[in-house]
Scaffold this active site. Structure first.
Site, PDB file in Angstrom:
ATOM      1  N   GLU A  25      -7.366   4.666   6.968  1.00 22.42           N
ATOM      2  CA  GLU A  25      -7.251   6.345   6.796  1.00 22.42           C
ATOM      3  C   GLU A  25      -8.375   6.675   6.191  1.00 22.42           C
ATOM      4  OE1 GLU A  25      -3.577   5.844   4.962  1.00 22.42           O
ATOM      5  OE2 GLU A  25      -2.756   5.299   7.044  1.00 22.42           O
ATOM      6  N   HIS A  31      -9.848   1.244   4.056  1.00 21.69           N
ATOM      7  CA  HIS A  31      -8.419   1.357   4.940  1.00 21.69           C
ATOM      8  C   HIS A  31      -9.201   2.201   6.084  1.00 21.69           C
ATOM      9  CE1 HIS A  31      -4.799   2.629   6.193  1.00 21.69           C
ATOM     10  NE2 HIS A  31      -4.179   1.641   5.515  1.00 21.69           N
ATOM     11  N   GLY A  78       2.443  -0.898   4.503  1.00 22.44           N
ATOM     12  CA  GLY A  78       2.357   0.438   4.122  1.00 22.44           C
ATOM     13  C   GLY A  78       3.718   1.339   4.078  1.00 22.44           C
ATOM     14  N   GLY A  79       4.272   1.742   5.108  1.00 20.52           N
ATOM     15  CA  GLY A  79       5.646   2.417   5.214  1.00 20.52           C
ATOM     16  C   GLY A  79       6.652   1.846   4.705  1.00 20.52           C
ATOM     17  N   GLY A 129       1.755   2.391  11.016  1.00 22.76           N
ATOM     18  CA  GLY A 129       2.684   3.806  10.967  1.00 22.76           C
ATOM     19  C   GLY A 129       3.241   3.848  12.346  1.00 22.76           C
ATOM     20  N   ASN A 178       0.769  -1.255  -0.009  1.00 25.80           N
ATOM     21  CA  ASN A 178      -0.106   0.024   0.116  1.00 25.80           C
ATOM     22  C   ASN A 178       0.927   1.264   0.051  1.00 25.80           C
ATOM     23  OD1 ASN A 178      -1.829   1.914   0.549  1.00 25.80           O
ATOM     24  ND2 ASN A 178      -2.421   1.313   2.588  1.00 25.80           N
ATOM     25  N   LYS A 184      -0.133   4.072  -0.305  1.00 24.47           N
ATOM     26  CA  LYS A 184      -0.723   5.497   0.276  1.00 24.47           C
ATOM     27  C   LYS A 184      -0.419   6.569  -0.867  1.00 24.47           C
ATOM     28  CE  LYS A 184      -0.376   3.550   4.725  1.00 24.47           C
ATOM     29  NZ  LYS A 184      -0.532   3.754   6.082  1.00 24.47           N
ATOM     30  N   GLU A 197      -5.934  -4.792  10.362  1.00 22.47           N
ATOM     31  CA  GLU A 197      -4.765  -3.680  10.505  1.00 22.47           C
ATOM     32  C   GLU A 197      -5.416  -2.762  11.941  1.00 22.47           C
ATOM     33  OE1 GLU A 197      -2.584  -2.533   6.800  1.00 22.47           O
ATOM     34  OE2 GLU A 197      -4.580  -1.246   6.756  1.00 22.47           O
ATOM     35  N   SER A 201       2.552  -1.775  10.629  1.00 20.60           N
ATOM     36  CA  SER A 201       3.871  -1.664  11.086  1.00 20.60           C
ATOM     37  C   SER A 201       4.607  -2.826  10.811  1.00 20.60           C
ATOM     38  CB  SER A 201       4.229  -1.272  12.545  1.00 20.60           C
ATOM     39  OG  SER A 201       3.879  -0.120  12.647  1.00 20.60           O
TER      40      SER A 201
HETATM   41  P1  PGA Z   1       2.148   0.547   7.840  1.00 17.56           P
HETATM   42  O1  PGA Z   1       0.762   0.685   7.175  1.00 17.56           O
HETATM   43  O2  PGA Z   1       3.009  -0.552   7.260  1.00 17.56           O
HETATM   44  O3  PGA Z   1       2.784   1.857   7.684  1.00 17.56           O
HETATM   45  O4  PGA Z   1       1.882   0.423   9.357  1.00 17.56           O
HETATM   46  C1  PGA Z   1      -0.061  -0.406   6.713  1.00 17.56           C
HETATM   47  C2  PGA Z   1      -1.312   0.229   6.218  1.00 17.56           C
HETATM   48  O5  PGA Z   1      -1.581   1.261   6.537  1.00 17.56           O
HETATM   49  O6  PGA Z   1      -1.905  -0.457   5.059  1.00 17.56           O
END
Ligand code: PGA
Length: 225
Positions: free
Chosen positions: A87, A85, A208-209, A155, A8, A10, A149, A187
Site C-alpha cells: 500500500e 508494504h 491485515g483485515g 484484502g 497490521n 493499517k 505478500e 488474506s
Molecule cells: P490482509 O492484509 O490480511 O487484509 O490481506 C495483509 C497486509 O496487507 O499486510
C-alpha cells in the site's frame, strides 16, 4: 519454532476500543508483534506488547512535517518497523531507493525491520522479488525479516495454494546468505489459516483485515499453536 504473528492494523481501530482490545490480545498469549497506527503505538508499548510502526522516515529529526522519526520511535520503546508494504509502494509511490534509506536508518537506530515484498497479478515473481530484495537491502549487512505478500492476495480473500507459497518462500530464502525468516501475508484469516499453516517454510504471518478482530485471532491461535 513458534510462529510470529504480526498484526497490521493499517488505519483501523477506534480509540474507544483500544484498551479492551489490548487486554484481550495479552490474554491470547501468542508470539505477537503489533503494528497499530502510529498514534496508538504508545498504548501497546505501555502494555508490554511487542510494538512496531507501519512506516518510518529516514531522517532522525529536522524539518519533515508529518513524518515519524526512527530515533523517537526507538526512545518510545518501539521495537519493529514495517517497510515497503504494497500500500505504501502503490498509494504513496514509495520506491525501492526510499525503502532502502528507511531500512538503513531504522537499523542504525536499533529497530528491527520487516521488509514487505510481493508481486502483482501476472508479474514474474522471481524478477520482482529479487529486485525488491536487492534494491531494498542494498549495502545492508544486518539481518531483516521478510514478509511475502502477493499484492493480489491482500484484502481479497484469495491466497496462493500451499505449493506456490512453499516454492516462492523457498526462492526468497535462496537469495539470502543467512537463514532469513519469511512471513506470509495476504488474506490470512481463521479459514485460510487452516490450509496455509501446513506450509513448513513459513516463519509466521502478517495479518491485515483480521488483525483487529479478537475472535478471528482466537481461531487463528487454535490452528497455529
Ligand atoms: P490482509 O492484509 O490480511 O487484509 O490481506 C495483509 C497486509 O496487507 O499486510
Amino acid at each position: 519454532m513458534e510462529k510470529i504473528i504480526a498484526l497490521n492494523h493499517k488505519m483501523n481501530m477506534d480509540f474507544d476500543e483500544l484498551q479492551n482490545y489490548i487486554d484481550d490480545l495479552k490474554k491470547l498469549n501468542l508470539n505477537l508483534i503489533v503494528f497499530p497506527t502510529a498514534i496508538h503505538a504508545p498504548y501497546f508499548v505501555r502494555n508490554n506488547l511487542k510494538t512496531g510502526l507501519q512506516n518510518i522516515y529516514f531522517q532522525d529529526d529536522g524539518a519533515y512535517t508529518g513524518e515519524t522519526s526512527p530515533k523517537q520511535a526507538k526512545k518510545l520503546g518501539i521495537e519493529y518497523v514495517l517497510v515497503g508494504h504494497s500500500e505504501r509502494r502503490e498509494l504513496f509511490a514509495e520506491t525501492n531507493e526510499e525503502i532502502n534509506k528507511k531500512i538503513q536508518s531504522a537499523l542504525a537506530n536499533g529497530l528491527k525491520v520487516i521488509l514487505c515484498i510481493g508481486e502483482k497479478s501476472g508479474e514474474d515473481y522471481q524478477k520482482v522479488l529479487k529486485n525488491q530484495i536487492n534494491e531494498g537491502l542494498k549495502n545492508i549487512q544486518d539481518q531483516v525479516i521478510i514478509a511475502y505478500e502477493p499484492v493480489w492476495a491482500i484484502g481479497t480473500g484469495q491466497t496462493p495454494n500451499n505449493q506456490e507459497i512453499e516454492t516462492i518462500i523457498s526462492y526468497i530464502k535462496s537469495l539470502f546468505d543467512y537463514d532469513v525468516k519469511v512471513l506470509y501475508g495476504g488474506s490470512v484469516n481463521s479459514t485460510t489459516i487452516e490450509t496455509i499453516n501446513a506450509v513448513k517454510v513459513v516463519s509466521g504471518y502478517l495479518i491485515g483485515g483480521s488483525s483487529t478482530n479478537i475472535s478471528e485471532l482466537k481461531k487463528i491461535k487454535e490452528v497455529v499453536s
